[in-house]
Design a protein around this motif. Structure first.
Motif, PDB file in Angstrom:
ATOM      1  N   GLY A 158      74.910 -29.465 -27.607  1.00  0.00           N
ATOM      2  CA  GLY A 158      76.004 -30.126 -27.808  1.00  0.00           C
ATOM      3  C   GLY A 158      76.956 -30.094 -26.576  1.00  0.00           C
ATOM      4  N   GLN A 159      76.632 -30.140 -25.581  1.00  0.00           N
ATOM      5  CA  GLN A 159      77.551 -30.235 -24.365  1.00  0.00           C
ATOM      6  C   GLN A 159      78.486 -31.447 -24.487  1.00  0.00           C
ATOM      7  OE1 GLN A 159      77.951 -27.843 -21.913  1.00  0.00           O
ATOM      8  NE2 GLN A 159      76.476 -26.924 -23.130  1.00  0.00           N
ATOM      9  N   ARG A 160      77.911 -32.844 -24.726  1.00  0.00           N
ATOM     10  CA  ARG A 160      78.851 -33.853 -24.755  1.00  0.00           C
ATOM     11  C   ARG A 160      80.170 -33.454 -26.092  1.00  0.00           C
ATOM     12  NH1 ARG A 160      77.185 -39.129 -23.182  1.00  0.00           N
ATOM     13  NH2 ARG A 160      75.360 -39.192 -22.177  1.00  0.00           N
ATOM     14  N   LEU A 161      79.710 -32.844 -26.963  1.00  0.00           N
ATOM     15  CA  LEU A 161      80.591 -32.582 -28.252  1.00  0.00           C
ATOM     16  C   LEU A 161      81.595 -31.499 -27.502  1.00  0.00           C
ATOM     17  CD1 LEU A 161      81.583 -32.387 -31.052  1.00  0.00           C
ATOM     18  CD2 LEU A 161      79.922 -30.747 -31.434  1.00  0.00           C
ATOM     19  N   LYS A 162      81.153 -30.495 -26.728  1.00  0.00           N
ATOM     20  CA  LYS A 162      82.060 -29.579 -26.215  1.00  0.00           C
ATOM     21  C   LYS A 162      82.966 -30.031 -25.171  1.00  0.00           C
ATOM     22  CE  LYS A 162      78.194 -26.000 -27.002  1.00  0.00           C
ATOM     23  NZ  LYS A 162      77.340 -25.371 -25.966  1.00  0.00           N
ATOM     24  N   TRP A 163      82.541 -30.903 -24.335  1.00  0.00           N
ATOM     25  CA  TRP A 163      83.119 -31.348 -23.368  1.00  0.00           C
ATOM     26  C   TRP A 163      84.033 -32.632 -23.826  1.00  0.00           C
ATOM     27  CZ3 TRP A 163      83.009 -30.437 -17.844  1.00  0.00           C
ATOM     28  CH2 TRP A 163      82.087 -29.296 -17.561  1.00  0.00           C
ATOM     29  N   ARG A 164      83.808 -33.248 -24.849  1.00  0.00           N
ATOM     30  CA  ARG A 164      84.562 -34.583 -25.306  1.00  0.00           C
ATOM     31  C   ARG A 164      85.939 -34.362 -25.606  1.00  0.00           C
ATOM     32  NH1 ARG A 164      81.397 -35.983 -30.058  1.00  0.00           N
ATOM     33  NH2 ARG A 164      80.038 -36.653 -28.500  1.00  0.00           N
ATOM     34  N   HIS A 165      86.174 -33.059 -26.361  1.00  0.00           N
ATOM     35  CA  HIS A 165      87.575 -33.000 -26.843  1.00  0.00           C
ATOM     36  C   HIS A 165      88.498 -32.077 -25.813  1.00  0.00           C
ATOM     37  CE1 HIS A 165      86.557 -34.921 -30.462  1.00  0.00           C
ATOM     38  NE2 HIS A 165      85.546 -34.197 -30.605  1.00  0.00           N
ATOM     39  N   ALA A 166      87.793 -31.789 -24.807  1.00  0.00           N
ATOM     40  CA  ALA A 166      88.467 -30.698 -23.763  1.00  0.00           C
ATOM     41  C   ALA A 166      89.614 -31.417 -23.051  1.00  0.00           C
ATOM     42  CB  ALA A 166      87.619 -30.148 -22.829  1.00  0.00           C
ATOM     43  N   LYS A 167      90.971 -30.621 -22.965  1.00  0.00           N
ATOM     44  CA  LYS A 167      91.799 -31.059 -22.266  1.00  0.00           C
ATOM     45  C   LYS A 167      91.689 -31.148 -20.663  1.00  0.00           C
ATOM     46  CE  LYS A 167      96.792 -29.948 -21.686  1.00  0.00           C
ATOM     47  NZ  LYS A 167      97.970 -29.088 -21.948  1.00  0.00           N
ATOM     48  N   PHE A 168      90.956 -30.153 -20.023  1.00  0.00           N
ATOM     49  CA  PHE A 168      90.674 -30.448 -18.774  1.00  0.00           C
ATOM     50  C   PHE A 168      89.248 -29.448 -18.672  1.00  0.00           C
ATOM     51  CE2 PHE A 168      93.387 -26.891 -18.483  1.00  0.00           C
ATOM     52  CZ  PHE A 168      92.816 -25.914 -17.613  1.00  0.00           C
ATOM     53  N   ALA A 169      88.522 -29.527 -17.559  1.00  0.00           N
ATOM     54  CA  ALA A 169      87.488 -28.546 -17.275  1.00  0.00           C
ATOM     55  C   ALA A 169      87.527 -28.293 -15.704  1.00  0.00           C
ATOM     56  CB  ALA A 169      86.184 -29.238 -17.705  1.00  0.00           C
ATOM     57  N   THR A 170      87.035 -27.155 -15.632  1.00  0.00           N
ATOM     58  CA  THR A 170      86.683 -26.646 -14.144  1.00  0.00           C
ATOM     59  C   THR A 170      85.253 -26.523 -13.934  1.00  0.00           C
ATOM     60  OG1 THR A 170      86.958 -24.168 -14.424  1.00  0.00           O
ATOM     61  CG2 THR A 170      88.953 -25.672 -14.019  1.00  0.00           C
ATOM     62  N   PRO A 181      78.506 -36.927 -14.344  1.00  0.00           N
ATOM     63  CA  PRO A 181      78.654 -38.368 -14.811  1.00  0.00           C
ATOM     64  C   PRO A 181      77.247 -38.628 -15.345  1.00  0.00           C
ATOM     65  CG  PRO A 181      79.674 -38.027 -12.634  1.00  0.00           C
ATOM     66  CD  PRO A 181      78.923 -36.689 -12.823  1.00  0.00           C
ATOM     67  N   ALA A 182      76.120 -38.338 -14.967  1.00  0.00           N
ATOM     68  CA  ALA A 182      74.841 -38.279 -15.722  1.00  0.00           C
ATOM     69  C   ALA A 182      74.509 -37.617 -17.010  1.00  0.00           C
ATOM     70  CB  ALA A 182      73.855 -38.465 -14.644  1.00  0.00           C
ATOM     71  N   GLN A 183      75.223 -36.347 -16.926  1.00  0.00           N
ATOM     72  CA  GLN A 183      74.854 -35.508 -18.220  1.00  0.00           C
ATOM     73  C   GLN A 183      75.975 -35.909 -19.264  1.00  0.00           C
ATOM     74  OE1 GLN A 183      75.691 -31.774 -15.574  1.00  0.00           O
ATOM     75  NE2 GLN A 183      73.412 -31.465 -15.799  1.00  0.00           N
ATOM     76  N   LEU A 184      77.126 -36.260 -19.023  1.00  0.00           N
ATOM     77  CA  LEU A 184      78.136 -36.431 -19.989  1.00  0.00           C
ATOM     78  C   LEU A 184      78.339 -37.818 -20.164  1.00  0.00           C
ATOM     79  CD1 LEU A 184      80.681 -33.413 -18.974  1.00  0.00           C
ATOM     80  CD2 LEU A 184      78.793 -33.400 -20.821  1.00  0.00           C
ATOM     81  N   GLY A 185      78.386 -38.603 -19.378  1.00  0.00           N
ATOM     82  CA  GLY A 185      78.725 -40.083 -19.594  1.00  0.00           C
ATOM     83  C   GLY A 185      80.075 -40.254 -19.866  1.00  0.00           C
ATOM     84  N   ALA A 186      80.573 -40.834 -20.803  1.00  0.00           N
ATOM     85  CA  ALA A 186      81.865 -41.203 -21.175  1.00  0.00           C
ATOM     86  C   ALA A 186      82.558 -40.213 -22.016  1.00  0.00           C
ATOM     87  CB  ALA A 186      81.904 -42.322 -22.377  1.00  0.00           C
ATOM     88  N   ASP A 187      81.696 -38.881 -22.139  1.00  0.00           N
ATOM     89  CA  ASP A 187      82.476 -37.785 -22.697  1.00  0.00           C
ATOM     90  C   ASP A 187      82.991 -36.690 -21.818  1.00  0.00           C
ATOM     91  OD1 ASP A 187      82.156 -38.372 -25.323  1.00  0.00           O
ATOM     92  OD2 ASP A 187      79.807 -37.891 -25.210  1.00  0.00           O
ATOM     93  N   LYS A 188      82.765 -37.000 -20.466  1.00  0.00           N
ATOM     94  CA  LYS A 188      83.469 -36.431 -19.245  1.00  0.00           C
ATOM     95  C   LYS A 188      84.885 -36.374 -19.333  1.00  0.00           C
ATOM     96  CE  LYS A 188      83.266 -36.222 -14.249  1.00  0.00           C
ATOM     97  NZ  LYS A 188      84.755 -36.535 -13.814  1.00  0.00           N
ATOM     98  N   PRO A 189      85.440 -35.317 -19.637  1.00  0.00           N
ATOM     99  CA  PRO A 189      86.752 -35.468 -19.567  1.00  0.00           C
ATOM    100  C   PRO A 189      87.602 -36.104 -18.344  1.00  0.00           C
ATOM    101  CG  PRO A 189      86.149 -33.282 -20.123  1.00  0.00           C
ATOM    102  CD  PRO A 189      85.085 -33.967 -19.454  1.00  0.00           C
ATOM    103  N   LYS A 190      88.855 -36.723 -18.383  1.00  0.00           N
ATOM    104  CA  LYS A 190      89.525 -37.328 -17.307  1.00  0.00           C
ATOM    105  C   LYS A 190      89.853 -36.268 -16.291  1.00  0.00           C
ATOM    106  CE  LYS A 190      91.306 -41.235 -20.111  1.00  0.00           C
ATOM    107  NZ  LYS A 190      92.305 -41.930 -20.422  1.00  0.00           N
TER     108      LYS A 190
END
Length: 406
Positions: A158-170, A181-190
């Motif tokens: 569920g990594q894409r799901l967890k990251w998709r809705h995050a406000k930001f990440a470190t 980028p390869a692991q999350l694609g478009a679900d990588k937070p901005k």
């Protein structure tokens, strides 16, 4: 009357033996005037509770707890299935099970945040804790962010799901960030930032001068990490044997405990120590407090940790902050912390002979050890002060400003 801004910290099995860097970050936030509410999944095993601050931390922490199947089924309906349906279809029943297991904890988190006035949750994990934060947000709770502390494969589905809705990440290293980028694609937070965890150099400092090894006394080595095969303690023990066979009176202390509270990998190391007849030379200290770690660092000639895999390594930072010459391995993100020949020495993992050679080199080079010790502390002051992570989380959680983004 104004109230302090309040954010929540969600940390699995808090406070565990390796969680000192979380506590440092929390203290830094509170010195900035930001209130912090602590949440965790469950307490750690008793054998892994080692710090003086552990009781205070546990008293402040709300444990979301294990949830029965009926409660899980009811609360799972609080989140629209469209939130996670395509992820479950893609990844399978393991993710579906994790959602069912964490949805009730998510509801408790949401309710508690609303009651306490928490406006943002930072999940210091990409495992189930991140799923709890995500589900709470989708139920109508606060925004959330997360930190990736190691390879994404270690943190479940569920990594894409967890990251998709995050406000930001470190992310703690450039190496891990490059894979996103390869692991999350478009679900990588901005908004994703490379921000290593850090130490408090005001506490981890010397009040006695560093003394180089003269050859007239035992060579004191110190290592600190949980007792697990990937930490390479067995390789360091082999290196100690090699050096003692050469006539060097090496004494090694290892701080840390296995994940079973002493009944797991510790037994393997104890058997190895006995087999090599090193009972008088190698001491397993178990899980010790931060104060005891510092005391041992100040008494050591060298700090050595021979990890096979290491995302970055807070133990290295603690040693370097105390100006103890440090030997690590060229593994994972360690080279982003220790620059070989500048801030410390690096050897290849799983190579006890190379490790022994590096230890002997520094033991016989007092000028180099002094130089590496001072350079190590300068490295921590420049890049790995825990206040840097606290400032970033505060800034991004509370929208105080937008710093340079990756």
């Amino acid at each position: 009357m104004t109230t302090s801004p309040r954010i929540g910290y969600l940390i699995p099995e808090f406070p565990g033996q390796t969680h000192i860097f979380f506590w440092r970050e929390i203290m830094a936030l509170e010195r900035m005037g930001i209130a912090v509410s602590l949440f965790s999944t469950r307490p750690p095993p008793k054998g892994l509770i080692a710090h003086k601050w552990s009781e205070e931390a546990m008293a402040r922490t709300e444990y979301l707890g294990a949830v029965d199947a009926v409660s899980a089924a009811k609360t799972a309906l609080s989140v629209a299935p469209t939130t996670y349906a395509r992820d479950v279809l893609r990844e399978g029943k393991e993710l579906g099970r994790d959602i069912a297991m964490t949805s009730a904890a998510a509801r408790l988190l949401w309710q508690s945040c609303r009651r306490q006035g928490v406006t943002h949750i930072h999940a210091h994990s990409c495992g189930r804790a991140a799923l709890v934060a995500m589900l709470a947000q989708r139920m109508g709770g606060p925004s959330y962010s997360l930190t990736l502390h190691g390879p994404m494969s270690d943190y479940g589905p569920g990594q894409r799901l967890k990251w998709r809705h995050a406000k930001f990440a470190t992310v703690i290293t450039e190496k891990l960030n490059a894979l996103l980028p390869a692991q999350l694609g478009a679900d990588k937070p901005k908004r994703v930032f490379v921000q290593p965890m850090g130490v408090d150099p005001n506490v981890l400092t010397r009040d006695i001068p560093y003394q180089t090894y003269t050859g007239k006394e035992p060579l004191h080595l110190f290592s600190c990490a949980r007792l697990n095969i990937v930490k390479g303690h067995q390789d360091l023990i082999d290196a100690v044997k090699t050096l003692r066979d050469k006539g060097i009176d090496v004494r090694l202390k290892i701080a840390g405990e296995d994940d079973d509270g002493g009944s797991g990998f510790r037994k393997v190391l104890e058997d190895k120590i006995a087999e090599l007849d090193l009972g008088s030379a190698v001491t397993l200290l178990g899980a010790i407090s931060a104060e005891e770690v510092r005391r041992n660092l100040l008494e050591a000639h060298l700090f050595v940790l021979a990890s096979w895999h290491e995302p970055l390594g807070v133990a290295y930072m603690e040693a370097m902050s105390c100006e103890v010459p440090t030997i690590g391995t060229n593994a994972g993100g360690v080279p982003e912390l220790i620059r070989h020949g500048i801030d410390g020495l690096l050897t290849e993992p799983q190579n006890p002979r190379a490790l022994a050679a590096a230890i002997q080199l520094l033991a016989t080079s007092p000028k180099d050890t002094m130089q590496l010790g001072k350079a190590g502390r300068a490295r921590i002051l420049d890049r790995f002060d825990c206040r840097k992570g606290a400032e970033l989380i505060a800034r991004e959680s509370l929208d105080l400003s937008i710093s340079k983004q990756i």
